[in-house]
Design a protein around this motif. Sequence first.
Motif, PDB file in Angstrom:
ATOM      1  N   TYR A  43      -1.778   6.096  -4.417  1.00 61.85           N
ATOM      2  CA  TYR A  43      -1.209   5.342  -3.308  1.00 61.85           C
ATOM      3  C   TYR A  43       0.100   5.981  -2.836  1.00 61.85           C
ATOM      4  O   TYR A  43       0.338   6.122  -1.627  1.00 61.85           O
ATOM      5  CB  TYR A  43      -0.971   3.894  -3.727  1.00 61.85           C
ATOM      6  CG  TYR A  43      -0.458   3.016  -2.600  1.00 61.85           C
ATOM      7  CD1 TYR A  43      -1.334   2.519  -1.640  1.00 61.85           C
ATOM      8  CD2 TYR A  43       0.889   2.690  -2.507  1.00 61.85           C
ATOM      9  CE1 TYR A  43      -0.881   1.721  -0.598  1.00 61.85           C
ATOM     10  CE2 TYR A  43       1.359   1.896  -1.470  1.00 61.85           C
ATOM     11  CZ  TYR A  43       0.477   1.414  -0.520  1.00 61.85           C
ATOM     12  OH  TYR A  43       0.931   0.635   0.513  1.00 61.85           O
ATOM     13  N   VAL A 176      -3.446  -1.959   0.536  1.00 61.70           N
ATOM     14  CA  VAL A 176      -3.780  -1.902  -0.884  1.00 61.70           C
ATOM     15  C   VAL A 176      -5.091  -2.641  -1.092  1.00 61.70           C
ATOM     16  O   VAL A 176      -5.252  -3.774  -0.629  1.00 61.70           O
ATOM     17  CB  VAL A 176      -2.657  -2.534  -1.744  1.00 61.70           C
ATOM     18  CG1 VAL A 176      -3.049  -2.526  -3.211  1.00 61.70           C
ATOM     19  CG2 VAL A 176      -1.340  -1.796  -1.532  1.00 61.70           C
ATOM     20  N   SER A 230      -6.748   3.239  -4.132  1.00 58.76           N
ATOM     21  CA  SER A 230      -5.512   2.466  -3.966  1.00 58.76           C
ATOM     22  C   SER A 230      -5.742   1.005  -4.353  1.00 58.76           C
ATOM     23  O   SER A 230      -5.496   0.092  -3.562  1.00 58.76           O
ATOM     24  CB  SER A 230      -5.018   2.571  -2.523  1.00 58.76           C
ATOM     25  OG  SER A 230      -4.714   3.902  -2.191  1.00 58.76           O
TER      26      SER A 230
END
Length: 358
Positions: A43, A176, A230
């Motif tokens: 991420y 996310v 992620s």
Amino acid sequence: MKQIGGFFPYEPLLETENHFWESLCPEGGSLGFFMSGRCANYYALMDIALTDTKKTAYVPIYTCETVLDPFLKAGYELLFYDVTKDMTPIFEESALERISVINLCGYYGFCNYDRDFIRKCSEMGVIIIEDTTHSIFSGNGIDPCCDYVVGSLRKWIGVPAGGFACKRKGTFSLPVHRPEEAHLSLRRISMKGKLELMSAVSGQTDPHAMEQLNASFWDAEMMLRRIFDSYGSDEESESILRRYDFDHLKKQRRKNYQYLLDHMPGHPQLTIVFPALPDETVPSHFTVYAKDRDMVQAYLSGHGIKSTAYWPKGPMVDTAGRGEADYIYSHVLSLPCDQRYGVEEMEYICRKIQDMPF
């Protein structure tokens, strides 16, 4: 037989928050919790890649393939720096013109890298991403020039998820993903099962039952290697991270490490990698070099002591011409010194090493 080491079960928590994470991420920064360290690392790299057009990363030759995988997934070319047997990175000044990102690691909590070189990286606009999976609790575990801090607490405490990423200046903007429940479920089953097994038999471990739990644990690990992305954390894991007694963890690990330093017998099979414990260091493990690692591991396992070789050499790593890094991969071995244990267990480890018949 009582087992010393291995993965963590669920553990007691504080009633109130520990406020550790506020100290990690400065005002004006951004903090996120993730399913694992490699999810956090990926991420952060995707955030960097929003403005990074060069996309060349300077990474250690001694590392885990799960550290390198996020770089490849994010589209980075890898340039490797060497590491000596005392776990000191060897940076080349000539790399500064070629790289856009540098990955740091304070091995096993001991941060031996060249701070002046990292300052030069910062001055030249190289993004500094520090993987603090080993060094998160050390007083010098985060370089002042660091732009991103990533890592995982899975090797430190009992937590289903455990990844974290901090952008030290500015905010994260990318979405996310929800955590992968199949992976977390396997981890929860392993952790809960180990806690129940240890509680039911007063610390004496049924080898067959433990073997089944270890299988579930590694099923979860292999799944993560296939699917990492992620993925964010879950509420249970974030609650654990915010309520764990990290002060006790730091004190007990240092105490156990120092005991092993003071009492470890001088056995011809073993060489201690870090023979002194600096005031600022909180060690993740007690790490040694073993002449015949397989034999030492088998002997320790037969006496209930779980040791681990961090890490196997991954397919992306070529140690040809890098003798010290190759030696590390072939001989490194980590013994437990974590907060689950005290003098009794550390004395047992020393005694069994003293008795090692080869």
